[in-house]
Design a protein around this motif. Structure first.
Motif, PDB file in Angstrom:
ATOM      1  N   ASP A  27      -1.226  15.293   1.063  1.00  0.00           N
ATOM      2  CA  ASP A  27      -0.432  14.543   2.042  1.00  0.00           C
ATOM      3  C   ASP A  27      -0.792  13.059   2.019  1.00  0.00           C
ATOM      4  O   ASP A  27       0.070  12.197   2.233  1.00  0.00           O
ATOM      5  N   GLY A  28      -2.059  12.751   1.748  1.00  0.00           N
ATOM      6  CA  GLY A  28      -2.467  11.348   1.627  1.00  0.00           C
ATOM      7  C   GLY A  28      -1.758  10.670   0.470  1.00  0.00           C
ATOM      8  O   GLY A  28      -1.312   9.534   0.568  1.00  0.00           O
ATOM      9  N   LEU A  29      -1.611  11.428  -0.619  1.00  0.00           N
ATOM     10  CA  LEU A  29      -0.909  10.899  -1.790  1.00  0.00           C
ATOM     11  C   LEU A  29       0.572  10.660  -1.459  1.00  0.00           C
ATOM     12  O   LEU A  29       1.153   9.633  -1.835  1.00  0.00           O
ATOM     13  N   ILE A  52      -5.847  -1.629   8.044  1.00  0.00           N
ATOM     14  CA  ILE A  52      -6.307  -0.362   7.482  1.00  0.00           C
ATOM     15  C   ILE A  52      -5.485   0.090   6.274  1.00  0.00           C
ATOM     16  O   ILE A  52      -6.038   0.563   5.286  1.00  0.00           O
ATOM     17  N   PHE A  53      -4.153  -0.054   6.322  1.00  0.00           N
ATOM     18  CA  PHE A  53      -3.336   0.337   5.169  1.00  0.00           C
ATOM     19  C   PHE A  53      -2.635  -0.884   4.596  1.00  0.00           C
ATOM     20  O   PHE A  53      -1.420  -0.956   4.552  1.00  0.00           O
ATOM     21  N   LEU A  92      -6.698   2.468  -2.333  1.00  0.00           N
ATOM     22  CA  LEU A  92      -7.415   2.417  -1.056  1.00  0.00           C
ATOM     23  C   LEU A  92      -6.598   3.085   0.053  1.00  0.00           C
ATOM     24  O   LEU A  92      -7.125   3.781   0.910  1.00  0.00           O
ATOM     25  N   THR A  93      -5.284   2.894  -0.017  1.00  0.00           N
ATOM     26  CA  THR A  93      -4.399   3.561   0.950  1.00  0.00           C
ATOM     27  C   THR A  93      -4.551   5.073   0.828  1.00  0.00           C
ATOM     28  O   THR A  93      -4.677   5.800   1.815  1.00  0.00           O
ATOM     29  N   ALA A 125     -17.627  -6.125  11.801  1.00  0.00           N
ATOM     30  CA  ALA A 125     -17.763  -6.778  10.503  1.00  0.00           C
ATOM     31  C   ALA A 125     -17.286  -5.893   9.357  1.00  0.00           C
ATOM     32  O   ALA A 125     -17.311  -6.295   8.198  1.00  0.00           O
ATOM     33  N   LEU A 126     -16.832  -4.694   9.682  1.00  0.00           N
ATOM     34  CA  LEU A 126     -16.520  -3.705   8.652  1.00  0.00           C
ATOM     35  C   LEU A 126     -15.190  -3.996   7.950  1.00  0.00           C
ATOM     36  O   LEU A 126     -14.196  -4.335   8.585  1.00  0.00           O
ATOM     37  N   SER A 127     -15.178  -3.839   6.630  1.00  0.00           N
ATOM     38  CA  SER A 127     -13.920  -3.960   5.882  1.00  0.00           C
ATOM     39  C   SER A 127     -13.183  -2.629   5.937  1.00  0.00           C
ATOM     40  O   SER A 127     -13.749  -1.620   6.346  1.00  0.00           O
ATOM     41  N   ALA A 128     -11.919  -2.620   5.509  1.00  0.00           N
ATOM     42  CA  ALA A 128     -11.139  -1.372   5.525  1.00  0.00           C
ATOM     43  C   ALA A 128     -11.797  -0.325   4.635  1.00  0.00           C
ATOM     44  O   ALA A 128     -11.877   0.849   4.990  1.00  0.00           O
ATOM     45  N   ALA A 129     -12.276  -0.764   3.476  1.00  0.00           N
ATOM     46  CA  ALA A 129     -12.932   0.179   2.570  1.00  0.00           C
ATOM     47  C   ALA A 129     -14.229   0.693   3.193  1.00  0.00           C
ATOM     48  O   ALA A 129     -14.555   1.875   3.090  1.00  0.00           O
ATOM     49  N   GLY A 130     -14.939  -0.208   3.866  1.00  0.00           N
ATOM     50  CA  GLY A 130     -16.169   0.192   4.537  1.00  0.00           C
ATOM     51  C   GLY A 130     -15.881   1.213   5.632  1.00  0.00           C
ATOM     52  O   GLY A 130     -16.613   2.195   5.798  1.00  0.00           O
TER      53      GLY A 130
END
Lengths: 298, 221
Positions: free
Chosen positions: B97-99, B127-128, B134-135, B191-196
């Motif tokens: 479903d993420g795909l 976030i997206f 990454l998405t 301070a967090l990035s989306a990937a983090g």
């Protein structure tokens, strides 16, 4: 040989209640055993512990030589469809397909035949079925699984007599070809008596009678008459369910009576009456003399 | 066949619920947002209505225990296999479903001007908003996290009923409050990035998975 089911000192305590009290018994190999007793006696708890749906407070349970709670020890080898079984949101045919995944000996033909026997609509959702029909689904799974240890917990709640007879016939026919260890809890003792090889009666969590059905058939007698005569006759015999009403007394004598015994009973003016298995269970699971007295007068 | 895979197939028997229900909900919400975007002035803000599929996954997690576990145990499946199979199913479903969400996001970008009506549905700022992988990774992690979280709720409810559920919620609120009061933790998140954040979510999912397993081990049906 490793017993199919081996239970030793099994105790299950719930808050303030002893559901099973030091239960010990073994069931060797293929047989059909009846697990009998009153409501709340502990039958379902015992079956659930054997099937690893519940845990014991104390004691030892072995199913096919291993602890049933061990990971996947009983997978594909034990089936217990309960009287109040929760089914997933699926159609009858889907539920059977799911069950067939888990049992290597699953018989699709038998399931098909039983479905027809019980007039079960394959495309109906199990939750939409009536009580009796849901019981029938449980029976189909229990029989078609051909599991080495097959447990039935009051399998025919809400089922009509015709369907029950079909179940007995099918069970016996399939058992003859594929023998396995069958343990059935039920209240309809007279109906199933012909099928049972052994009877285990439990009351208030403890086993009160465990005997081969053949030993009990025709060898349990109710003896009634004047209290003194009854006491004289019963002395030294295996008895249960003693009841007294004024000067009359009745007692159940277990064990076949010889011709000599019969003559003596006649001389003592006692009336003898052979008991059916159902009556045997009623006496075995009845309360001890002390509190039976008020019930007999009722 | 491995017992876990059999449990996966057991869940697949309910594929209408697991696969169709979240997408039906998302399709409905998407249609509503499309109409709203078409008749209102263009907005730069994403709708955030994408959250509906995550809510669905939480509900599916609860349902994967609710009525399905007792029947699984009736068929002799061990708690461990049931749990492992269900978690495996959750991860596979979340990955697929993420795909699909990633593909839809690519489609949304390809339409230019967001489906022609300036609708930011599958693109959510912060976030997206990154590259496709990454998405996908974040969607996958988020969906799996919610499913596993739902499973734990289902298990706690089966084991301790409504009071257990309330205690479970109270414990979580306490943990969050204590965490929020801790200054350095708040700083860490801002301070967090989306990937983090995806990494943090994955770690959280692992914790929830372990918690659910610890709870199911002594469950009775």
């Amino acid at each position: 040989m490793t017993p199919a089911i081996s239970v030793a000192g099994l105790t299950r305590r719930y808050r303030g209640q002893l559901a099973l009290d030091d239960v010990t018994f073994d069931i060797e190999g293929a047989s059909i055993t009846g697990l009998l007793g009153r409501n709340g006696a502990g039958k379902t708890t015992l079956l659930r512990i054997i099937a690893a749906q519940e845990f014991a407070s104390a004691g030892r349970v072995r199913v096919l030589g291993a602890s049933p709670v061990q990971s996947d020890a009983i997978a594909g080898r034990v089936v217990l469809i309960r009287e109040d079984q929760t089914f997933p949101e699926l159609r009858v045919c889907q539920v059977l397909r799911v069950a067939s995944l888990f049992y290597p000996n699953w018989s699709a033909e038998l399931a098909e035949a039983l479905l027809a026997d019980f007039d079960l609509p394959p495309n109906r959702r199990v939750r939409k079925l009536s009580r009796g029909m849901r019981s029938a689904v449980g029976m189909v799974i229990g029989l078609a699984a051909r599991a080495e240890v097959t447990l039935f917990d009051e399998p025919y709640a809400g089922l009509d007599p015709v369907a029950r007879q079909i179940f007995y016939d099918r069970l016996l026919a399939d058992y003859a070809v594929h023998p396995r260890t069958v343990l059935i809890s039920t209240h309809l003792i007279d109906e199933i008596a012909g099928l049972l090889e052994r009877m285990v009666v439990i009351d208030r969590g403890a086993i009160v009678l465990d005997a081969a059905a053949d030993d009990l058939r025709g060898s349990v007698t109710s003896v009634r008459g004047p209290a003194l005569a009854v006491q004289e006759f019963a002395a030294g015999r295996h008895t249960c369910g003693r009841r007294q009403l004024a000067s009359q007394e009745s007692v159940v004598v277990i064990g076949a009576l010889a011709a000599l015994d019969l003559a003596r009973a006649r001389a003592l003016r006692l009336s003898l009456e052979p008991l059916s298995l159902q009556q045997v269970v009623i006496h075995a699971a009845g309360r001890p003399e002390t509190d039976v007295r008020d019930r007999t007068s009722a | 066949m491995n017992m876990c895979l059999k449990v996966v197939r057991y869940h697949l028997a309910q594929r209408v619920m697991y696969v169709a229900a979240p997408w039906a909900a998302l399709a409905f919400v998407f249609a509503v947002n499309l109409i709203i975007a078409a008749v209102t002035a263009p907005s730069q803000d994403p709708t955030k209505a994408l959250a509906v599929i995550y809510v669905c996954f939480f509900a599916l997690g609860i349902l994967s225990i609710g009525r399905s576990l007792p029947f699984g145990l009736a068929l002799g499946v061990s708690r461990r296999s049931y749990y492992a199979g269900t978690a495996l199913f959750a991860v596979a479903l979340a990955a697929a479903d993420g795909l699909a969400l990633t593909l839809l996001q690519a489609l949304e970008r390809a339409t230019g001007r967001g489906w022609g009506v300036h609708l930011g549905f599958f693109r959510v700022s912060y976030i997206f908003a990154g590259p496709w992988y990454l998405t996908w990774l974040t969607s996958f992690t988020g969906l799996a996290l919610l499913f596993v979280y739902g499973m734990w709720f289902g298990i706690v409810y089966r084991r301790w009923d409504i009071f257990g559920l309330l205690a479970f919620l109270a414990a979580q609120v306490t943990v969050v409050l204590v965490g929020a009061a801790w200054h350095s933790i708040g700083h860490f998140f801002t301070a967090l990035s989306a990937a983090g954040l995806t990494g943090v979510l994955a770690a959280l999912a692992a914790v929830l998975l372990a918690g659910g397993f610890a709870t199911i081990r002594r469950i009775t049906v």
